[in-house]
Write an enzyme that holds these catalytic residues in place. Structure first.
Site, PDB file in Angstrom:
ATOM      1  N   TYR A 291      63.053  39.228  37.540  1.00 57.98           N
ATOM      2  CA  TYR A 291      62.478  39.130  38.957  1.00 57.98           C
ATOM      3  C   TYR A 291      62.111  40.542  39.135  1.00 57.98           C
ATOM      4  CZ  TYR A 291      64.636  34.512  38.959  1.00 57.98           C
ATOM      5  OH  TYR A 291      64.942  33.353  38.798  1.00 57.98           O
ATOM      6  N   HIS A 302      59.468  32.782  41.798  1.00 59.95           N
ATOM      7  CA  HIS A 302      59.697  32.387  40.341  1.00 59.95           C
ATOM      8  C   HIS A 302      59.921  33.837  39.384  1.00 59.95           C
ATOM      9  CE1 HIS A 302      58.935  28.197  41.018  1.00 59.95           C
ATOM     10  NE2 HIS A 302      57.932  28.264  41.434  1.00 59.95           N
ATOM     11  N   LYS A 333      55.639  32.132  31.788  1.00 61.37           N
ATOM     12  CA  LYS A 333      56.479  33.411  31.756  1.00 61.37           C
ATOM     13  C   LYS A 333      55.778  34.171  30.602  1.00 61.37           C
ATOM     14  CE  LYS A 333      60.418  31.297  33.752  1.00 61.37           C
ATOM     15  NZ  LYS A 333      59.940  31.445  35.205  1.00 61.37           N
TER      16      LYS A 333
END
Length: 357
Positions: A291, A302, A333
Site C-alpha cells: 500500500y 486496495h 495488481k
C-alpha cells in the site's frame, strides 16, 4: 529479386535500398544501393513473396545457372534451429505494423546482449532515434536469469507457436505512508508470531502493523498480533521491547523460514523506508502486498502491488513468470520481483506485466 547468403547475412543488390530499407526499414544499407539482411529479415521477405530466393555465396561456387536457389522452406531449414522462434516473433510484430531491426552490430547502435530485436514506434524506423521495445525471444522451456530482466520485453513462444509478450521494467516503489511510533512497547514472542498485549492505537490503526487478535466488535484495546518480519523490524527500531531483543525474533524467523527470512526482512525494511506499507501476500502467492499511501486503516484502499522476494541469482522459467503475471493481473495488481544478493543487498526491483504490442 534474389539475395546471396554471405556468412550470417543476405546481401541484395539492384534497387534493394529503395525497395527494402528506405520504404520498409528492412536490413542495413551498403554501398551501391545494396542492403544486408539478417537471416530473419530474409526469411520474412521470402515468406511474404517480396524476395524470390536466396543463393549461398561460397568461394568456388558453380556458375549462376547451376546455383541452388532456396525459397522460404529451404532457407528456413538451412538455418536450422537458429531462427525458428525468432522468425515467428519477427513476423508477428511486422504483421502488427511495426518496423524492427535485429539487435546486432551494424543494424543498431550499442546493441544489448539481452535483446534479439529493437522495435520502433509505429510510423518510425531504423533511421529515427526512437525505440519502443527491446525484445528478447525465448521458448516456453528456456531458462531466464533474473539479472537479464528489466528494460526488455520477453516474447515467449509456446509449444503451439502462440506468443505471449511480457514487459519487464525496473520498478521504483514509493509511497507517503509514515507514522511516528512510541518506543519500548512490551511484547511476547509466541511460536511464529509476536503479541503486543496493550498496543498503542497508532501501531495498527495508523501504521498498519499487525492484526488485532479479535477486532470483530471494534474493540481497539484488543491485543495485536505481529508477523515475525514486522516484529523484527519494529524491535530493530526500538519500538518493541521483548526478551532477547530483535535477535531473538530473527533467530525464530530463520528457524521457520531459513535464509529466506533475512531476505524478506531486508525487503520489508526497504519498503517501509520508501513510504510503502507491506502486508502479507500469502493469499496471492507472493511475499507481500503493498500500500503506497496509508493514512489510517479505516480509510484503507486496495493494495497496488504484489512483491516476491528472490535471490539475485534466481533463474526463471517463462511458465513461472506467466503464472505470477496472470495472478497479479487477475487481482488488478502489479507484479514486482525484489532481488536480494549477497550480504542482504537489494540488487534490483523488477516489474513484469502482460503486454499487447
Amino acid at each position: 529479386m534474389d539475395g546471396r547468403l554471405r556468412d550470417d547475412e543476405v546481401v541484395v543488390g539492384g534497387d534493394a535500398r529503395q525497395r527494402y530499407y528506405d520504404s520498409s526499414g528492412y536490413g542495413r544499407p551498403l554501398e551501391e544501393n545494396r542492403v544486408a539482411l539478417s537471416r530473419v529479415e530474409a526469411a520474412y521477405l521470402l515468406f511474404k513473396g517480396d524476395m524470390d530466393s536466396v543463393v549461398r555465396d561460397t568461394p568456388g561456387s558453380r556458375p549462376e545457372a547451376d546455383e541452388t536457389r532456396m525459397g522460404f522452406r529451404e532457407f528456413l531449414a538451412d538455418a536450422g534451429d537458429e531462427i525458428a522462434t525468432r522468425f515467428l516473433v519477427y513476423a508477428d510484430l511486422r504483421d502488427r505494423g511495426f518496423y524492427l531491426s535485429p539487435a546486432r552490430e551494424g543494424w543498431v547502435d550499442a546493441p544489448r546482449s539481452n535483446a534479439d530485436f529493437v522495435v520502433y514506434p509505429r510510423g518510425k524506423g531504423p533511421w529515427d532515434d526512437a525505440v519502443l521495445y527491446r525484445v528478447r525471444v525465448v521458448g516456453e522451456r528456456a531458462d531466464v536469469p533474473a539479472d537479464e530482466l528489466g528494460d526488455v520485453v520477453l516474447a515467449v513462444v509456446d509449444e503451439e507457436s502462440e506468443i505471449t509478450y511480457l514487459e519487464t521494467d525496473r520498478a521504483d516503489l514509493r509511497g507517503s505512508s509514515a507514522t511516528d511510533l512510541p518506543a519500548g512497547v512490551p511484547a511476547d514472542l509466541l511460536d511464529d508470531r509476536v503479541l503486543v498485549w496493550d498496543p498503542p492505537e497508532v501501531l495498527h490503526h495508523r501504521g498498519f502493523y499487525g492484526q488485532p487478535l479479535d477486532d470483530r466488535d471494534g474493540d481497539r484495546d484488543s491485543a495485536l498480533q505481529l508477523s515475525l518480519v514486522e516484529a523484527a523490524y519494529l524491535a530493530d527500531d526500538g519500538v518493541l521491547s521483548l526478551g532477547g531483543g530483535a535477535e531473538t525474533v530473527r533467530e525464530r524467523g530463520r528457524a521457520v523460514e531459513g535464509e529466506r527470512f533475512d531476505r524478506r526482512l531486508r525487503v520489508y525494511r526497504a519498503l517501509r523506508e520508501r513510504g510503502v506499507v507491506p502486508k502479507t501476500g500469502f493469499k496471492f502467492g507472493s511475499d507481500f502486498r503493498t500500500y503506497a499511501d496509508v493514512e489510517s486503516v479505516e480509510e484503507l484502499g486496495h493494495s497496488e502491488c504484489l512483491v516476491r522476494v528472490l535471490p539475485a541469482d534466481r533463474v526463471f522459467s517463462p511458465r513461472d513468470l506467466a503464472l505470477d503475471v496472470r495472478l497479479a493481473h487477475g487481482v488488478r495488481k502489479r507484479m514486482i520481483f525484489a532481488l536480494v544478493g549477497p550480504n542482504e543487498r537489494i540488487t534490483d526491483w523488477i516489474s513484469v506485466g502482460r503486454l499487447t504490442p
